[in-house]
Design a protein around this motif. Sequence first.
Motif, PDB file in Angstrom:
ATOM      1  N   LEU A  17       0.812  -1.213   0.000  1.00  0.00           N
ATOM      2  CA  LEU A  17       0.000   0.000   0.000  1.00  0.00           C
ATOM      3  C   LEU A  17       0.848   1.267   0.000  1.00  0.00           C
ATOM      4  O   LEU A  17       0.456   2.288  -0.576  1.00  0.00           O
ATOM      5  CB  LEU A  17      -0.949  -0.010   1.204  1.00  0.00           C
ATOM      6  CG  LEU A  17      -1.933  -1.197   1.267  1.00  0.00           C
ATOM      7  CD1 LEU A  17      -2.900  -1.019   2.424  1.00  0.00           C
ATOM      8  CD2 LEU A  17      -2.687  -1.351  -0.051  1.00  0.00           C
ATOM      9  N   GLY A  18       2.008   1.209   0.649  1.00  0.00           N
ATOM     10  CA  GLY A  18       2.899   2.378   0.635  1.00  0.00           C
ATOM     11  C   GLY A  18       3.384   2.691  -0.770  1.00  0.00           C
ATOM     12  O   GLY A  18       3.383   3.853  -1.196  1.00  0.00           O
ATOM     13  N   GLU A  19       3.804   1.647  -1.513  1.00  0.00           N
ATOM     14  CA  GLU A  19       4.235   1.835  -2.905  1.00  0.00           C
ATOM     15  C   GLU A  19       3.075   2.325  -3.762  1.00  0.00           C
ATOM     16  O   GLU A  19       3.248   3.163  -4.665  1.00  0.00           O
ATOM     17  CB  GLU A  19       4.778   0.520  -3.474  1.00  0.00           C
ATOM     18  CG  GLU A  19       6.144   0.137  -2.958  1.00  0.00           C
ATOM     19  CD  GLU A  19       7.217   1.133  -3.389  1.00  0.00           C
ATOM     20  OE1 GLU A  19       7.231   1.517  -4.569  1.00  0.00           O
ATOM     21  OE2 GLU A  19       8.010   1.550  -2.530  1.00  0.00           O
ATOM     22  N   ALA A  20       1.885   1.793  -3.506  1.00  0.00           N
ATOM     23  CA  ALA A  20       0.702   2.210  -4.271  1.00  0.00           C
ATOM     24  C   ALA A  20       0.458   3.705  -4.111  1.00  0.00           C
ATOM     25  O   ALA A  20       0.166   4.413  -5.087  1.00  0.00           O
ATOM     26  CB  ALA A  20      -0.524   1.424  -3.829  1.00  0.00           C
ATOM     27  N   LEU A  21       0.578   4.190  -2.879  1.00  0.00           N
ATOM     28  CA  LEU A  21       0.373   5.618  -2.633  1.00  0.00           C
ATOM     29  C   LEU A  21       1.366   6.481  -3.409  1.00  0.00           C
ATOM     30  O   LEU A  21       1.017   7.560  -3.913  1.00  0.00           O
ATOM     31  CB  LEU A  21       0.486   5.921  -1.137  1.00  0.00           C
ATOM     32  CG  LEU A  21      -0.773   5.719  -0.302  1.00  0.00           C
ATOM     33  CD1 LEU A  21      -0.469   5.927   1.175  1.00  0.00           C
ATOM     34  CD2 LEU A  21      -1.890   6.669  -0.748  1.00  0.00           C
ATOM     35  N   ILE A  22       2.595   6.019  -3.535  1.00  0.00           N
ATOM     36  CA  ILE A  22       3.605   6.782  -4.287  1.00  0.00           C
ATOM     37  C   ILE A  22       3.174   6.933  -5.746  1.00  0.00           C
ATOM     38  O   ILE A  22       3.239   8.023  -6.322  1.00  0.00           O
ATOM     39  CB  ILE A  22       4.983   6.086  -4.194  1.00  0.00           C
ATOM     40  CG1 ILE A  22       5.511   6.176  -2.755  1.00  0.00           C
ATOM     41  CG2 ILE A  22       5.978   6.713  -5.175  1.00  0.00           C
ATOM     42  CD1 ILE A  22       6.763   5.352  -2.509  1.00  0.00           C
ATOM     43  N   TRP A  23       2.713   5.835  -6.353  1.00  0.00           N
ATOM     44  CA  TRP A  23       2.268   5.895  -7.751  1.00  0.00           C
ATOM     45  C   TRP A  23       1.031   6.777  -7.910  1.00  0.00           C
ATOM     46  O   TRP A  23       0.916   7.551  -8.876  1.00  0.00           O
ATOM     47  CB  TRP A  23       1.971   4.492  -8.275  1.00  0.00           C
ATOM     48  CG  TRP A  23       3.189   3.682  -8.578  1.00  0.00           C
ATOM     49  CD1 TRP A  23       3.612   2.554  -7.948  1.00  0.00           C
ATOM     50  CD2 TRP A  23       4.168   3.959  -9.587  1.00  0.00           C
ATOM     51  NE1 TRP A  23       4.777   2.099  -8.486  1.00  0.00           N
ATOM     52  CE2 TRP A  23       5.147   2.933  -9.504  1.00  0.00           C
ATOM     53  CE3 TRP A  23       4.310   4.961 -10.550  1.00  0.00           C
ATOM     54  CZ2 TRP A  23       6.252   2.896 -10.354  1.00  0.00           C
ATOM     55  CZ3 TRP A  23       5.421   4.918 -11.405  1.00  0.00           C
ATOM     56  CH2 TRP A  23       6.374   3.903 -11.302  1.00  0.00           C
ATOM     57  N   LEU A  24       0.106   6.666  -6.976  1.00  0.00           N
ATOM     58  CA  LEU A  24      -1.124   7.454  -7.080  1.00  0.00           C
ATOM     59  C   LEU A  24      -0.849   8.945  -6.905  1.00  0.00           C
ATOM     60  O   LEU A  24      -1.492   9.783  -7.544  1.00  0.00           O
ATOM     61  CB  LEU A  24      -2.144   6.964  -6.048  1.00  0.00           C
ATOM     62  CG  LEU A  24      -2.651   5.533  -6.274  1.00  0.00           C
ATOM     63  CD1 LEU A  24      -3.516   5.076  -5.106  1.00  0.00           C
ATOM     64  CD2 LEU A  24      -3.427   5.424  -7.583  1.00  0.00           C
ATOM     65  N   LYS A  25       0.114   9.288  -6.056  1.00  0.00           N
ATOM     66  CA  LYS A  25       0.520  10.691  -5.921  1.00  0.00           C
ATOM     67  C   LYS A  25       1.150  11.184  -7.216  1.00  0.00           C
ATOM     68  O   LYS A  25       0.942  12.334  -7.630  1.00  0.00           O
ATOM     69  CB  LYS A  25       1.507  10.855  -4.764  1.00  0.00           C
ATOM     70  CG  LYS A  25       0.878  10.814  -3.381  1.00  0.00           C
ATOM     71  CD  LYS A  25      -0.020  12.012  -3.128  1.00  0.00           C
ATOM     72  CE  LYS A  25       0.744  13.311  -3.059  1.00  0.00           C
ATOM     73  NZ  LYS A  25      -0.137  14.465  -2.760  1.00  0.00           N
ATOM     74  N   LYS A  26       1.908  10.315  -7.881  1.00  0.00           N
ATOM     75  CA  LYS A  26       2.484  10.684  -9.178  1.00  0.00           C
ATOM     76  C   LYS A  26       1.373  10.956 -10.192  1.00  0.00           C
ATOM     77  O   LYS A  26       1.441  11.908 -10.976  1.00  0.00           O
ATOM     78  CB  LYS A  26       3.389   9.564  -9.701  1.00  0.00           C
ATOM     79  CG  LYS A  26       4.756   9.521  -9.078  1.00  0.00           C
ATOM     80  CD  LYS A  26       5.649   8.533  -9.832  1.00  0.00           C
ATOM     81  CE  LYS A  26       7.088   8.635  -9.353  1.00  0.00           C
ATOM     82  NZ  LYS A  26       7.999   7.794 -10.165  1.00  0.00           N
ATOM     83  N   SER A  27       0.355  10.118 -10.168  1.00  0.00           N
ATOM     84  CA  SER A  27      -0.773  10.337 -11.082  1.00  0.00           C
ATOM     85  C   SER A  27      -1.479  11.647 -10.766  1.00  0.00           C
ATOM     86  O   SER A  27      -1.870  12.387 -11.670  1.00  0.00           O
ATOM     87  CB  SER A  27      -1.770   9.178 -10.994  1.00  0.00           C
ATOM     88  OG  SER A  27      -2.858   9.394 -11.868  1.00  0.00           O
ATOM     89  N   GLU A  28      -1.652  11.921  -9.468  1.00  0.00           N
ATOM     90  CA  GLU A  28      -2.277  13.183  -9.063  1.00  0.00           C
ATOM     91  C   GLU A  28      -1.507  14.378  -9.644  1.00  0.00           C
ATOM     92  O   GLU A  28      -2.100  15.289 -10.223  1.00  0.00           O
ATOM     93  CB  GLU A  28      -2.308  13.269  -7.542  1.00  0.00           C
ATOM     94  CG  GLU A  28      -2.838  14.594  -7.001  1.00  0.00           C
ATOM     95  CD  GLU A  28      -2.576  14.764  -5.515  1.00  0.00           C
ATOM     96  OE1 GLU A  28      -2.498  15.918  -5.052  1.00  0.00           O
ATOM     97  OE2 GLU A  28      -2.431  13.739  -4.813  1.00  0.00           O
ATOM     98  N   ASP A  29      -0.188  14.356  -9.499  1.00  0.00           N
ATOM     99  CA  ASP A  29       0.632  15.465 -10.001  1.00  0.00           C
ATOM    100  C   ASP A  29       0.602  15.543 -11.520  1.00  0.00           C
ATOM    101  O   ASP A  29       0.522  16.630 -12.103  1.00  0.00           O
ATOM    102  CB  ASP A  29       2.081  15.310  -9.519  1.00  0.00           C
ATOM    103  CG  ASP A  29       2.211  15.452  -8.006  1.00  0.00           C
ATOM    104  OD1 ASP A  29       1.314  16.084  -7.403  1.00  0.00           O
ATOM    105  OD2 ASP A  29       3.183  14.930  -7.443  1.00  0.00           O
ATOM    106  N   ALA A  30       0.667  14.376 -12.179  1.00  0.00           N
ATOM    107  CA  ALA A  30       0.745  14.356 -13.640  1.00  0.00           C
ATOM    108  C   ALA A  30      -0.584  14.712 -14.300  1.00  0.00           C
ATOM    109  O   ALA A  30      -0.606  15.271 -15.399  1.00  0.00           O
ATOM    110  CB  ALA A  30       1.200  12.973 -14.124  1.00  0.00           C
ATOM    111  N   SER A  31      -1.698  14.377 -13.634  1.00  0.00           N
ATOM    112  CA  SER A  31      -3.007  14.577 -14.272  1.00  0.00           C
ATOM    113  C   SER A  31      -3.674  15.888 -13.886  1.00  0.00           C
ATOM    114  O   SER A  31      -4.693  16.258 -14.472  1.00  0.00           O
ATOM    115  CB  SER A  31      -3.942  13.420 -13.894  1.00  0.00           C
ATOM    116  OG  SER A  31      -4.156  13.377 -12.490  1.00  0.00           O
ATOM    117  N   ARG A  32      -3.099  16.623 -12.932  1.00  0.00           N
ATOM    118  CA  ARG A  32      -3.754  17.824 -12.410  1.00  0.00           C
ATOM    119  C   ARG A  32      -4.200  18.764 -13.533  1.00  0.00           C
ATOM    120  O   ARG A  32      -5.307  19.275 -13.525  1.00  0.00           O
ATOM    121  CB  ARG A  32      -2.813  18.553 -11.443  1.00  0.00           C
ATOM    122  CG  ARG A  32      -3.431  19.818 -10.847  1.00  0.00           C
ATOM    123  CD  ARG A  32      -2.486  20.496  -9.874  1.00  0.00           C
ATOM    124  NE  ARG A  32      -2.357  19.755  -8.630  1.00  0.00           N
ATOM    125  CZ  ARG A  32      -1.265  19.080  -8.264  1.00  0.00           C
ATOM    126  NH1 ARG A  32      -0.200  19.063  -9.059  1.00  0.00           N
ATOM    127  NH2 ARG A  32      -1.229  18.442  -7.121  1.00  0.00           N
TER     128      ARG A  32
END
Length: 886
Positions: A690-705
Amino acid sequence: MYKQQPMTNFIGRNKEIDTFASWLTDTKAPWILYIHDATEETDKKGGVGKTWLLRRCADIARQKYQETAVVTADFFNIGDRDYVFLAEKILTGLSKLYPHWQPEEFLEAVSQTSRYEVFSSPQSEETTESSIRKFATIALANDLQRLDLSLAEHNKTLLVFLDTYEMIEDNPLVAVLRHSQTFPDNYLYYSMRFVIAGRNKLDWQHPNWQGREQEVEVITLAPFDLEEMRDYMATESTYDIPPDSDTFRALYDRTEGRPIILGLAIDVLNNRIATVSDMLSVSRTQFEQYLVPQINKLENPLNWVILFMAHVYHRFNLTLLERILQGVPLSEPIQSISRDELVKLLPELSFVRRPDVGDDFVLHDEMRRLVTRYCWIGLDPDRRYRKDISRSVFDYYEHELVASSNEQQRQGYIVEILYHRLYVDLDDGLKYFYNNFYQALDFLKTAIARLMLQEALQFLSSMSLAQRNELQLAEVRLYRTEENPQAALEILQQISQEADSQWYAENQAFILLENGRSYALQSRYAEAADSYTQSLEIEQARGHEPQCARLLNNLGFICRRRGQFAAALDYYEKSIALYKKLGRQTNYVAVLGNISNVYRLQGKIEEALRRGKIAWRIRQELVRDGKVTEMLLGLSEQALGVIYLTAGDIIEAEVHFKKAYDIFLRTNYKLGIATIYNHFGEVEIKKGELGEALIWLKKSEDASREIDKEQYIVSFNKQGRIKALQQAWKESLPLFEQAIAIAREVPAYYLLTDSLIDLAESYRALNQPERVFQHLQEAEEIATRENYQSQLGEIERTRGMYYYIISDYNTAFQHFILYCHHMALHNTTEFSIAVRRSTDSLMGVPKDVLPVVTQEMLQYWTSHHLEEDYPELVDAFEELDELMVL
């Protein structure tokens, strides 16, 4: 912004300059300073010295405030109205101030747009929004982040001056790079302030300005007072008028202190065209009408040059003058004059602007209006001369268009040609408009399309009702491409109420198609399906097979999103058959991918994989032959990854996601990258990391904003779900709420419903029943309206879990059976899961309650005649009952 040559010394405006200086040095002041005409009379607006004041303020900022970097732009210039070119202009100014810094990522992103291939979504054939806006925004943010550090070290502020705001006030987003940003765009750079000048008050009811009064400080600019006129006359006039005389006050009364009229009066006096006595013999109400035609008495050829400039409109130079003189048979001979002499004489007139760079001259926009009204109408009542001038202008610019490789120049030339073609021949001009307008939209150049539309709208009063309707339909297409479906729907509503009956009958299928597309962008699937169906019936009757294939595909997409998988497959199969018949391979493979997706959602993994792999294979060949962009192959890799992930094959899913990611990186497909980040997050969730998952999802948040609202919402939603899996319920709440807020703004009803259910689940875990049922009620209203079966099922499951935990088993299982019913209508996999969960829940029911609960559930199932089509539930309950006899 343009130079105004004769005013070598700035006159007056001390109060306004003091206000500017105070605003600039006040760190708590609003970040926007807006200057507009004080007068309320439309005919009296313009020419009060806003441009001059802006230039003076910019000079003061440069001279006195070394920590402030200054950039100027003028919306009178076509290029400055384009969000890309305006951003480039601001960045160029910054790079000159900071030679060590260059906007490298932004310039690279913009350069790639010329190579960008338009493609269709594999789901609905809807064209993606402009890659320019999406790619450039992230690149610009990265560049400015580096610059921000540099400016912070030197305590510098970027001050941007924007003139002639009235040119874009109806649609200021034309000058905004980011969809999420209102005008003015600060480009994600927060050490920025704006000074904006326009004729009119800001409209606080305009969507761009609603609720933003605290962001703006306003200066109203009145005409010169008597003292300012004295200073002006002393500086610019060669005609001696005692400043304390009645004559002086009478002249002030006639000019009303308006700098544009006062400047013209001085020009007339300085050129000995009329005397003060002549001027004062005219009443105040007739003064403007008397004064402006005096331009005709300027020395030949200067008088004709001013007339030409007024009609040419956008820009004027000596080469264009020569073209006009060659092509326009005038009523009197034009005196010859050298270029050098004309260059010297023109700027001596108060109403001629000259740009900071280049050889062009432009008439002050207010003087253009006055010359057209008072000079041209009398000289050229049938517009014969002006049409000849327009022919010369568009001949000149068509030659320049071929010769130029500069994209900004080329777009400017197209807009200028359009105006003059429309002026000469409305029908021919509209043909030119539609050819270039739709070509711009096909290549996702929404900024130039918007500029062309602005020009065409100037001729609205000359159009027939059918022509106006056609222009409205063009604006609908533009709004949809700009991802503003609500604005598109509002115009479509106007069309339905006001359209020419014959035109409407001929275009009804396309109008319905646009209705459907706009509804689909808002996730209003029921309304989208209705519009598509009506359009399909018309196109089928007309035998338009390509349109029928497109509409069938779109209907398949709608049914898929609503969970109506059998209907979706039926539409897709009919669509793919037509595309196969028509030989449209790229469309064929897109629909094949859609069919694969439906089988995946039905839990038919092998069927999904077969079709997905065939689509992938065909796209490989198309890419190899150079027929489609490699990015589409990336979409096929992504689709295969999703199928494997659904099947629980995490290793194979990850392989395909990585291949898709590599392709998206190579093709700079930002939306694809943001989407893959979310998929990588899903993979890690499946692994339990879940920790690794959060890192990827934060990347998506930044990239898709700034790229895609849907992926942006998904990134927040999945982060919230991870917090819920970690039982960090309170931390999950703001993430779900953020997803909901963005989904409401879009609107994206499907994602909104998902997040409302998830938010309710978190509140259930926090034992806040009022909020649980409040959010579930809203989710149910949307899901019922849009027929989202899977979400209706999840709503019932969440309600059931609440009652189950408080041991109200009868009520809990009333909801659980509804959960099973909805999932049966959704797909077999989810139905099996629902049955398993329900039987698992029965294990916790007291023995004395169990027979009653199971009997009520079975009775519900049989009373709704579900036992034949969905016997799994009956079989499971009967087996459970038999095994628990002892």
